[in-house]
Design a protein around this motif. Structure first.
Motif, PDB file in Angstrom:
ATOM      1  N   GLN A 100      -8.526  -5.018  -6.484  1.00 30.43           N
ATOM      2  CA  GLN A 100      -7.428  -4.506  -7.290  1.00 30.43           C
ATOM      3  C   GLN A 100      -7.757  -4.850  -8.736  1.00 30.43           C
ATOM      4  N   LYS A 101      -7.863  -3.857  -9.598  1.00 29.10           N
ATOM      5  CA  LYS A 101      -8.219  -4.111 -10.997  1.00 29.10           C
ATOM      6  C   LYS A 101      -7.063  -4.762 -11.738  1.00 29.10           C
ATOM      7  N   VAL A 102      -7.396  -5.760 -12.532  1.00 36.50           N
ATOM      8  CA  VAL A 102      -6.406  -6.459 -13.358  1.00 36.50           C
ATOM      9  C   VAL A 102      -6.925  -6.438 -14.790  1.00 36.50           C
ATOM     10  N   SER A 229      -2.400 -11.824 -21.288  1.00 36.45           N
ATOM     11  CA  SER A 229      -1.414 -11.027 -20.568  1.00 36.45           C
ATOM     12  C   SER A 229      -2.135  -9.965 -19.743  1.00 36.45           C
ATOM     13  N   VAL A 230      -1.385  -9.291 -18.875  1.00 33.69           N
ATOM     14  CA  VAL A 230      -1.937  -8.200 -18.072  1.00 33.69           C
ATOM     15  C   VAL A 230      -1.348  -6.882 -18.564  1.00 33.69           C
ATOM     16  N   LEU A 231      -2.204  -5.888 -18.716  1.00 30.58           N
ATOM     17  CA  LEU A 231      -1.791  -4.559 -19.168  1.00 30.58           C
ATOM     18  C   LEU A 231      -1.783  -3.583 -18.007  1.00 30.58           C
ATOM     19  N   ASP A 232      -0.933  -2.563 -18.118  1.00 31.70           N
ATOM     20  CA  ASP A 232      -1.017  -1.464 -17.163  1.00 31.70           C
ATOM     21  C   ASP A 232      -1.974  -0.410 -17.695  1.00 31.70           C
ATOM     22  N   SER A 233      -2.102   0.684 -16.970  1.00 31.59           N
ATOM     23  CA  SER A 233      -3.067   1.714 -17.353  1.00 31.59           C
ATOM     24  C   SER A 233      -2.723   2.379 -18.673  1.00 31.59           C
ATOM     25  N   ALA A 234      -1.454   2.249 -19.098  1.00 30.34           N
ATOM     26  CA  ALA A 234      -1.040   2.832 -20.372  1.00 30.34           C
ATOM     27  C   ALA A 234      -1.148   1.830 -21.520  1.00 30.34           C
ATOM     28  N   GLY A 235      -1.662   0.627 -21.236  1.00 31.37           N
ATOM     29  CA  GLY A 235      -1.819  -0.370 -22.286  1.00 31.37           C
ATOM     30  C   GLY A 235      -0.575  -1.178 -22.582  1.00 31.37           C
ATOM     31  N   ARG A 236       0.416  -1.103 -21.702  1.00 30.71           N
ATOM     32  CA  ARG A 236       1.645  -1.881 -21.897  1.00 30.71           C
ATOM     33  C   ARG A 236       1.532  -3.222 -21.183  1.00 30.71           C
ATOM     34  N   VAL A 237       2.129  -4.257 -21.775  1.00 31.61           N
ATOM     35  CA  VAL A 237       2.127  -5.574 -21.153  1.00 31.61           C
ATOM     36  C   VAL A 237       3.079  -5.559 -19.964  1.00 31.61           C
ATOM     37  N   VAL A 238       2.556  -5.887 -18.773  1.00 30.82           N
ATOM     38  CA  VAL A 238       3.389  -5.886 -17.569  1.00 30.82           C
ATOM     39  C   VAL A 238       3.519  -7.274 -16.945  1.00 30.82           C
ATOM     40  N   VAL A 239       2.629  -8.182 -17.301  1.00 28.22           N
ATOM     41  CA  VAL A 239       2.707  -9.565 -16.839  1.00 28.22           C
ATOM     42  C   VAL A 239       2.288 -10.463 -17.987  1.00 28.22           C
ATOM     43  N   SER A 240       3.072 -11.473 -18.280  1.00 31.01           N
ATOM     44  CA  SER A 240       2.730 -12.406 -19.342  1.00 31.01           C
ATOM     45  C   SER A 240       3.534 -13.679 -19.156  1.00 31.01           C
ATOM     46  N   GLU A 384      -6.042 -19.645 -13.994  1.00 27.17           N
ATOM     47  CA  GLU A 384      -6.223 -20.597 -15.082  1.00 27.17           C
ATOM     48  C   GLU A 384      -5.700 -20.059 -16.413  1.00 27.17           C
ATOM     49  N   LEU A 385      -5.378 -18.785 -16.461  1.00 28.63           N
ATOM     50  CA  LEU A 385      -4.834 -18.165 -17.666  1.00 28.63           C
ATOM     51  C   LEU A 385      -3.318 -18.053 -17.627  1.00 28.63           C
ATOM     52  N   GLY A 386      -2.704 -18.530 -16.539  1.00 31.29           N
ATOM     53  CA  GLY A 386      -1.251 -18.460 -16.432  1.00 31.29           C
ATOM     54  C   GLY A 386      -0.759 -17.736 -15.197  1.00 31.29           C
ATOM     55  N   LEU A 387      -1.435 -17.915 -14.080  1.00 33.31           N
ATOM     56  CA  LEU A 387      -1.038 -17.293 -12.801  1.00 33.31           C
ATOM     57  C   LEU A 387      -1.020 -15.771 -12.897  1.00 33.31           C
ATOM     58  N   LEU A 388      -1.898 -15.202 -13.693  1.00 34.57           N
ATOM     59  CA  LEU A 388      -1.777 -13.780 -14.027  1.00 34.57           C
ATOM     60  C   LEU A 388      -2.172 -12.853 -12.884  1.00 34.57           C
ATOM     61  N   GLY A 389      -3.285 -13.144 -12.203  1.00 36.97           N
ATOM     62  CA  GLY A 389      -3.692 -12.267 -11.109  1.00 36.97           C
ATOM     63  C   GLY A 389      -2.707 -12.256  -9.973  1.00 36.97           C
ATOM     64  N   SER A 390      -2.198 -13.426  -9.614  1.00 37.39           N
ATOM     65  CA  SER A 390      -1.206 -13.483  -8.534  1.00 37.39           C
ATOM     66  C   SER A 390       0.095 -12.829  -8.957  1.00 37.39           C
ATOM     67  N   ALA A 391       0.480 -13.030 -10.221  1.00 37.09           N
ATOM     68  CA  ALA A 391       1.713 -12.392 -10.696  1.00 37.09           C
ATOM     69  C   ALA A 391       1.593 -10.884 -10.651  1.00 37.09           C
ATOM     70  N   TYR A 392       0.408 -10.367 -10.997  1.00 44.10           N
ATOM     71  CA  TYR A 392       0.209  -8.923 -10.960  1.00 44.10           C
ATOM     72  C   TYR A 392       0.231  -8.421  -9.521  1.00 44.10           C
TER      73      TYR A 392
END
Length: 554
Positions: A100-102, A229-240, A384-392
């Motif tokens: 799954q791409k993040v 942070s994590v972006l969606d395909s439109a470049g919006r922040v969806v997880v931070s 290590e960046l803030g639980l980002l992959g699991s949050a996504y």
């Protein structure tokens, strides 16, 4: 094992959660049923030698610390994918793949462009204030009135609300990071989380948030390494962990001395204000004048990946539900040199957790009759960046979110001595507590309360990402029992942590007990198997805070 700002800020900036959870009596299983022959065989397939081999590969120098977005991290992705395929695990990522791409955005603040001023006075970047990068706006300037909102907590359902009677619309909110005494336990863990503070301010219409240092002369965070942070395909922040809303254009920290200056001319001075807060009373108020804050940000975007595999369930009705075994695949890459070494291999953190999941997959693979529910094996990026992959993944899973019944997370089990007892972090929130007690009893392990409650470990790893999506979760850690009867493993771990944790010294040449790793993987497999077999999906305990807040409970 970390949380989002731990590498760039003092602990008080991210969380002020030093209050410990109350000690509790462990739940004891009532005469668990003996292990069946297939389960005994499955447990025997878990191998200490293979566990060690996984750790050795993942912590090898050629993986360069498995930092997301690097070739070394991709080597780790390829390795765990091959291992899952060898065990007959099916791909459960995107588009028929295992991944799954993040999309990760590291945002950097530009100190040269940072301004904080009030009419007739300018503050100095560094000693007086710092501003965090804005992952959505490269440039932002706000001029607005200022209000003081106590601890920044808005929890009327818990009997405390710093925003009651306070008009924060269009204003810059200043909050103290002193320790609140109004809340305790899970309520405090959640309410004092930085993201919760930011979300509360945004919900009340604020355009900026400034976090005031709790003590004079306290150093302010320097987000020079950037916040991710994590972006969606439109470049919006969806997880931070540091961004709540486009409405909040400026977030930063100010010194206790700046806070004093902002209070000059206010209806209540800081002495009375903090006396009221210590007494459990909200003490919010408008502050005189306005502030102008300007922040400049630059970005570096990279693609990283979660790895997701599936073992289909055997029951026609329950196979569409899923039990997750998770662990984070990433580590820190290169960093500051310690004793001449700058490569952070991450052997314990978290190659051992990944090895556990791979051995758990081996145990499931040996079962002719798979458990009733399906099992997902999820190796995530960006912990290590803030639980980002699991949050996504928890927010946008590759299976229907409602089908995920539980997460069993594995993060740095700290296998430095024989595993005789365990601490199931977060199990007390749900019926998973009984499942842990049963699994532990079947393996002759005892269950203990957390020996280090002040570490707040439950919300510091990937299981918390599932909790905030309403999914019961548990993270099993070592207990305190030792073979010599001194029962001081926690003390040993603290010494190990001081010398090794998040340092280049966490490599394959360190201290390991791979038989303990084998036992740990067996326990987590047995726990997941029980949950997957139980006709009843896990439930939040009546009145549990996380269940009420996220799980739709009462």
């Amino acid at each position: 094992m970390t949380f989002s700002f731990f590498s760039v800020a003092p602990r008080w900036v991210l969380l002020l959660i030093a209050g410990s959870l109350a000690a509790r009596q462990p739940v004891r299983a009532q005469r668990p049923a003996p292990l069946t022959r297939p389960l005994t065989k499955a447990l025997s397939r878990v191998s200490a030698a293979d566990f060690k081999a996984h750790v050795a590969y993942l912590a090898d120098d050629k993986l360069q610390g498995r930092q997301p977005g690097t070739p070394g991290y991709q080597l780790a992705v390829d390795y765990v994918t091959r291992q899952l395929q060898k065990r007959g695990v099916q791909p459960a990522g995107e588009n028929g793949t295992f991944v799954q791409k993040v999309r990760l955005r590291r945002a950097f603040a530009e100190p040269a462009g940072a301004v904080l001023s009030s009419p007739g006075h300018s503050y100095q970047y560094g000693p007086d204030f710092t501003l965090y990068p804005n992952p959505q706006q490269p440039a932002a300037t706000v001029t607005a009135p200022v209000v003081f909102a106590g601890f920044g907590i808005s929890a009327p359902e818990l009997g405390y609300d710093d925003y009651a009677g306070l008009d924060a619309r269009g204003k810059i909110v200043v909050v103290t990071r002193r320790e609140p005494r109004q809340l305790a336990g899970n309520e405090k863990l959640y309410a004092t989380d930085l993201l919760t503070i930011l979300q509360a301010a945004a919900q009340h219409g604020a355009v900026g948030v400034l976090l005031a240092a709790p003590k004079p002369k306290a150093s302010l965070p320097n987000p020079a390494k950037g916040l991710v942070s994590v972006l969606d395909s439109a470049g919006r922040v969806v997880v931070s962990r540091s961004y709540a809303s486009a409405q909040l254009q400026v977030v930063g920290s100010v010194s206790a001395e700046v806070l004093q200056r902002l209070f000059v001319g206010a209806a209540q001075d800081t002495t009375r204000t903090f006396a009221a807060l210590r007494a459990g009373q909200a003490a919010s108020q408008p502050l005189p004048g306005t502030l102008t804050a300007t922040t400049r940000s630059r970005y570096k975007d990279v693609d990283s990946y979660n790895v997701v595999g599936k073992i289909p369930g055997s029951d026609a009705r329950l196979r569409d539900e899923h039990v997750v075994h998770s662990a984070h695949l990433d580590h820190l890459g290169f960093g500051a040199a310690v004793q001449g070494d700058s490569l952070y291999n991450g052997a314990h953190d978290n190659a051992t957790g990944v090895a556990s999941v791979l051995e758990i997959a081996r145990a499931y693979a040996s079962l002719r009759q798979k458990p009733k529910r399906s099992v997902l094996l999820v190796l995530v990026t960006g912990e290590e960046l803030g639980l980002l992959g699991s949050a996504y993944f928890a927010k946008f899973p590759t299976v229907p979110k409602a089908s995920i019944v539980a997460d069993i997370n594995t993060d740095m089990p700290t296998i430095i001595a024989p595993l005789l007892s365990v601490v199931p972090l977060g199990a007390e929130n749900s019926s998973l507590e009984t499942e842990v007690a049963t699994a532990a009893a079947r393996l002759g392990l005892t269950v203990e309360a957390d020996p280090e409650p002040a570490q707040n470990r439950f919300i510091r790893s990937d299981q918390y990402s599932f909790v905030v999506q309403g999914i019961p979760a548990v993270h099993v850690k070592y207990g305190n029992r030792t073979a010599d009867g001194r029962n001081n493993l926690s003390e040993q771990v603290q010494k190990w942590r001081a010398a090794t944790y998040h340092k280049p010294q966490d490599d394959i040449h360190g201290t390991f007990d791979f038989e303990a790793g084998r036992t740990y993987a067996q326990l987590n497999f047995l726990l997941g198997y029980q949950v997957a077999q139980n006709p009843q999906r896990p439930t939040w305990k009546p009145g549990n805070f996380f269940g009420r807040r996220f799980g739709g409970g009462q």
